[in-house]
Design a protein around this motif. Structure first.
Motif, PDB file in Angstrom:
ATOM      1  N   ILE A   1       0.731  -1.124  -0.038  1.00 23.69           N
ATOM      2  CA  ILE A   1      -0.151  -0.041   0.050  1.00 23.69           C
ATOM      3  C   ILE A   1       0.963   1.317   0.048  1.00 23.69           C
ATOM      4  CG2 ILE A   1      -1.694   1.306   1.323  1.00 23.69           C
ATOM      5  CD1 ILE A   1      -2.429  -1.416   2.353  1.00 23.69           C
ATOM      6  N   THR A   2       0.684   2.040  -1.139  1.00 20.43           N
ATOM      7  CA  THR A   2       1.466   3.414  -1.121  1.00 20.43           C
ATOM      8  C   THR A   2       0.595   4.487  -1.046  1.00 20.43           C
ATOM      9  OG1 THR A   2       3.207   2.286  -2.441  1.00 20.43           O
ATOM     10  CG2 THR A   2       3.249   4.507  -2.428  1.00 20.43           C
ATOM     11  N   GLU A   3       0.638   5.581  -0.206  1.00 15.85           N
ATOM     12  CA  GLU A   3      -0.264   6.568  -0.135  1.00 15.85           C
ATOM     13  C   GLU A   3       0.604   7.773  -1.150  1.00 15.85           C
ATOM     14  OE1 GLU A   3      -1.707  10.538   2.422  1.00 15.85           O
ATOM     15  OE2 GLU A   3      -0.537   8.898   3.527  1.00 15.85           O
TER      16      GLU A   3
ATOM     17  N   SER B   1       1.897  11.212   0.318  1.00 16.22           N
ATOM     18  CA  SER B   1       3.102  11.218   0.988  1.00 16.22           C
ATOM     19  C   SER B   1       4.156  10.218   0.723  1.00 16.22           C
ATOM     20  CB  SER B   1       2.807  10.914   2.528  1.00 16.22           C
ATOM     21  OG  SER B   1       2.482   9.475   2.582  1.00 16.22           O
ATOM     22  N   GLY B   2       3.766   9.165  -0.202  1.00 12.33           N
ATOM     23  CA  GLY B   2       4.691   8.045  -0.382  1.00 12.33           C
ATOM     24  C   GLY B   2       4.919   7.122   0.586  1.00 12.33           C
ATOM     25  N   GLU B   3       4.202   7.454   1.604  1.00  7.17           N
ATOM     26  CA  GLU B   3       4.283   6.261   2.853  1.00  7.17           C
ATOM     27  C   GLU B   3       3.919   4.899   2.449  1.00  7.17           C
ATOM     28  OE1 GLU B   3       2.589   5.638   7.229  1.00  7.17           O
ATOM     29  OE2 GLU B   3       2.499   7.714   6.391  1.00  7.17           O
ATOM     30  N   GLN B   4       4.741   3.805   2.929  1.00 10.17           N
ATOM     31  CA  GLN B   4       4.271   2.504   2.405  1.00 10.17           C
ATOM     32  C   GLN B   4       4.099   1.599   3.373  1.00 10.17           C
ATOM     33  OE1 GLN B   4       7.520   1.708  -0.456  1.00 10.17           O
ATOM     34  NE2 GLN B   4       6.260   1.544  -2.197  1.00 10.17           N
ATOM     35  N   ARG B   5       3.359   0.635   3.308  1.00 11.17           N
ATOM     36  CA  ARG B   5       3.223  -0.534   4.265  1.00 11.17           C
ATOM     37  C   ARG B   5       2.823  -1.907   3.569  1.00 11.17           C
ATOM     38  NH1 ARG B   5      -2.065  -1.574   6.608  1.00 11.17           N
ATOM     39  NH2 ARG B   5      -3.628  -0.100   5.782  1.00 11.17           N
TER      40      ARG B   5
ATOM     41  N   VAL C   1      -9.771   6.120  -0.361  1.00  8.32           N
ATOM     42  CA  VAL C   1     -10.300   5.694   0.540  1.00  8.32           C
ATOM     43  C   VAL C   1      -9.998   6.628   1.638  1.00  8.32           C
ATOM     44  CG1 VAL C   1     -10.148   3.859   2.665  1.00  8.32           C
ATOM     45  CG2 VAL C   1      -9.730   3.016   0.322  1.00  8.32           C
ATOM     46  N   ASP C   2     -11.141   6.897   2.402  1.00  9.47           N
ATOM     47  CA  ASP C   2     -11.266   8.036   3.263  1.00  9.47           C
ATOM     48  C   ASP C   2     -10.531   9.339   2.741  1.00  9.47           C
ATOM     49  OD1 ASP C   2     -12.136   6.396   5.238  1.00  9.47           O
ATOM     50  OD2 ASP C   2     -10.238   5.856   6.046  1.00  9.47           O
ATOM     51  N   GLY C   3     -10.962   9.681   1.542  1.00 13.38           N
ATOM     52  CA  GLY C   3     -10.435  11.003   0.928  1.00 13.38           C
ATOM     53  C   GLY C   3      -9.009  11.011   0.453  1.00 13.38           C
ATOM     54  N   LYS C   4      -8.246   9.907   0.559  1.00 18.52           N
ATOM     55  CA  LYS C   4      -7.034   9.837   0.203  1.00 18.52           C
ATOM     56  C   LYS C   4      -6.683   8.682  -0.783  1.00 18.52           C
ATOM     57  CE  LYS C   4      -4.910  10.990   4.645  1.00 18.52           C
ATOM     58  NZ  LYS C   4      -3.977  10.317   5.566  1.00 18.52           N
TER      59      LYS C   4
END
Length: 230
Positions: free
Chosen positions: A22-24, A27-31, A61-64
């Motif tokens: 999963i990549t936002e 922000s580029g944050e991943q998990r 999801v949730d506006g992101k």
């Protein structure tokens, strides 16, 4: 990518277990979410839908906005029985990107002439399954009508997390099969996993039509709502 995420990703790939990275996008944050942990994740529905499609993609999801990178093992079909139905099934499965392995110790049937471009194991299932063990991305199809060949593989499939198990035969034949499985220690919940009569009910009569019905049911099991891991 974080080295720990990459290490986990590679480990799951080697073990033929699915994951979703999963990549936002903001922000580029991943998990990373393993398939076994998917149900408890806050994005479970979106992850499940993407995983069932077998493709990566962007979701909101949730506006992101998130990019979901799907890593799923290549689905495969293991068949006992080098018979006419499996001869028809193998080339159809190839068109669906489904790998097929045919197991049959009867060397008169299990020949490369009858099964070109197919992984063919002319061995007893107990031996053959050492090299191609069942997992959550394996479908098993029993086609021989011979308990000495079908039953050992069927029992191994029931002990595994196979996403599909099907067995050819009439209701009478399947009734006898259930008696043998009960004697081997399998309960009602176990044997309910077996699709029998095998295949979608399309009125199939020829080997090719039966193969089509089986593949339709396998794709339905693969792409439909996922069952809980066994």
């Amino acid at each position: 990518m974080d080295i720990k995420l990459l290490s986990t990703l590679n480990s799951e790939r080697a073990a033929r277990r699915a994951t979703v990275l999963i990549t936002e996008l903001g922000s580029g944050e991943q998990r990373l979410v393993k398939e076994a942990d998917l149900a408890g994740d806050e994005m479970a529905e979106a992850l499940d839908n993407q995983l069932r499609s077998g493709k990566s993609g962007t979701v909101e999801v949730d506006g992101k906005a998130w990019f979901l990178t799907v890593q799923a093992p290549p689905p495969r079909i293991i068949v006992t029985g080098a018979v006419h139905i499996s001869q028809a099934l193998a080339p159809m499965a190839k068109l669906l990107d489904l790998d097929v392995t045919v197991i049959d110790p009867r060397t008169a049937f299990a020949t490369q002439e009858r099964f070109p471009d197919v992984t063919l194991l002319a061995e007893w299932p107990e031996e053959a399954l050492q090299s191609v063990p069942f997992d959550g991305y394996t479908a098993f199809v029993a086609l021989t009508h011979d308990p000495k060949i079908d039953d050992p593989a069927l029992q191994a499939a029931l002990r595994s997390s196979c996403f599909y198990i099907g067995a050819l035969g009439s209701r009478k034949t399947h009734g006898k099969r259930l008696e043998r499985l009960a004697a081997a220690g399998f309960g009602e919940a176990d044997v309910k996993r077996i699709h029998a009569p095998i295949g979608l009910d399309i009125g199939a009569v020829s080997p090719a039509e039966i193969a089509l019905a089986i593949l339709g049911e396998i794709v339905q099991a693969l792409r439909g709502p996922r069952r809980k891991p066994v």
